[in-house]
Design an enzyme around this catalytic site. Structure first.
Site, PDB file in Angstrom:
ATOM      1  N   GLY A 148      -5.820 -19.044  -2.997  1.00 14.92           N
ATOM      2  CA  GLY A 148      -4.689 -18.150  -3.194  1.00 14.92           C
ATOM      3  C   GLY A 148      -3.993 -17.914  -1.876  1.00 14.92           C
ATOM      4  CB  THR A 225     -12.104 -14.463   6.743  1.00 15.80           C
ATOM      5  OG1 THR A 225     -11.534 -15.504   5.920  1.00 15.80           O
ATOM      6  CG2 THR A 225     -12.422 -15.015   8.117  1.00 15.80           C
ATOM      7  CB  ALA A 226     -13.686 -13.966   1.325  1.00 16.22           C
ATOM      8  NE  ARG A 227     -13.006  -7.767  -0.536  1.00 19.22           N
ATOM      9  CZ  ARG A 227     -11.926  -7.811   0.236  1.00 19.22           C
ATOM     10  NH1 ARG A 227     -11.987  -8.447   1.401  1.00 19.22           N
ATOM     11  NH2 ARG A 227     -10.801  -7.252  -0.137  1.00 19.22           N
ATOM     12  CD  GLU A 256     -17.943  -5.575   5.628  1.00 20.28           C
ATOM     13  OE1 GLU A 256     -16.962  -4.809   5.600  1.00 20.28           O
ATOM     14  OE2 GLU A 256     -17.859  -6.810   5.576  1.00 20.28           O
ATOM     15  CG  HIS A 287     -13.844  -6.263   6.619  1.00 20.48           C
ATOM     16  ND1 HIS A 287     -14.485  -5.900   5.459  1.00 20.48           N
ATOM     17  CD2 HIS A 287     -12.692  -6.870   6.221  1.00 20.48           C
ATOM     18  CE1 HIS A 287     -13.759  -6.256   4.409  1.00 20.48           C
ATOM     19  NE2 HIS A 287     -12.664  -6.844   4.855  1.00 20.48           N
ATOM     20  CB  ALA A 289     -10.239 -11.857   9.010  1.00 18.54           C
TER      21      ALA A 289
END
Length: 312
Positions: A148, A225-227, A256, A287, A289
């Site tokens: 995406g 760099t997502a979750r 996290e 976190h 990015a």
């Protein structure tokens, strides 16, 4: 409309909404329960990540027309229930996608060239050239899971390198000139680098586990760099120790939560977390990015633009 701002953001968000004639109230300290008692008087909410917006909160928000989340994902909102109530959901992945793409590339190049390790050594008086011989990105195959806004931004950054970029996504037809869409099996067979660009969903939580990692044909580098909850840290550590994963750049972590910092002062630090914070194979960031000077502006502007497009 009356809008309640639950998290602070760039001043342009308030300034432009005021200029459009909206009434804006700020409450950055009250508890979720306290805000629930007054949320029925508001037409809109602007939030980042201070708390989750669940069914009980939405039931109390009887006049709510929209929720604006100043960020890319909506996992802190019960989206299905909000949509059932006719509440318009706004997120802003367009605002920080470039920042994420640059950060992912920076992490990858730093890992390949051992910059974090070499920097620490030079500061300690060690001049170890052979031990810090790097790798070149050219000639490698980079696999992206999730294509995406974020995945496309990273693929765009890779255009200047002589690399093959593959992408896998649950949606069909998302490939473009910057990445060839393939099956997951093909991505696992060909990739030298895996970069995650997926939201947090039931499908992505614990996605990167031992079975998934071992399905790759070659040892590979991991960028996330997502979750954080997409990667099972214990399985990542096993793969780092075995050499199946050559190195990892992690902007997000499985651990996290609001009390994340307490891990450093408690006796409950997971063994896997202890390993990665001491490993030269792992590069960490908190976190950030998508957290740049420019994205701070663009995220807020994206929310304003979407509110204007829907309600003006």
């Amino acid at each position: 409309m009356k809008i309640l701002h639950i998290d602070s953001n760039h001043p342009l968000l308030l300034n432009q909404l005021n200029a459009l004639g909206y009434t804006n109230h700020e409450d950055y300290t009250a508890s979720k329960a306290a805000i629930e008692t007054k949320i029925s008087t508001y037409d809109g909410i602007i939030i980042r990540s201070r708390f989750s917006i669940d069914k009980s909160f939405l039931d109390a928000a009887t006049n709510l027309k929209f929720i604006g989340r100043v960020g890319a994902g909506l996992e802190n909102i019960d989206c299905d229930y909000a949509l059932q109530k006719g509440i318009y959901l706004i997120s802003a992945p367009e605002g920080n996608r470039n920042a994420v793409g640059e950060h992912a590339l920076g992490m990858l190049l730093s890992l390949f060239n051992k910059l974090n390790k070499a920097d620490k050594e030079v500061r300690q008086g060690q001049w170890l050239r052979e031990e810090n011989r790097g790798l070149e990105l050219d000639g490698k195959t980079v696999g992206l899971i999730g294509y995406g806004n974020m995945g496309k931004a990273f693929a765009k950054k890779l255009r200047g390198f002589d690399v093959e970029v593959l992408c896998y996504d649950i949606k069909t037809g998302v490939g473009d000139a910057n990445a060839k869409q393939v099956s997951l099996k093909e991505l696992q067979a060909k990739s030298d680098v895996l970069s995650l660009h997926t939201p947090q969903t039931a499908l992505t939580v614990d996605m990167i586990n031992s079975d998934f990692i071992n399905a790759f044909k070659h040892p590979f580098w991991l960028i996330n760099t997502a979750r954080g909850k997409s990667v099972v840290t214990e399985d990542l550590v096993k793969a780092l120790k075995s050499g199946k994963i050559l190195g990892a750049g992690l902007d997000v972590l499985e651990y996290e939560k609001s009390s994340f910092e307490n891990l450093f002062s408690s006796h409950e630090m997971p063994a896997a977390f202890q390993y990665i914070i001491h490993s030269d194979q792992v590069l960490l960031s908190p976190h950030v990015a998508g957290w740049t000077i420019e994205s701070n502006i663009k995220l807020s502007q994206t929310i304003v633009d979407k509110i204007k497009a829907k309600f003006c």
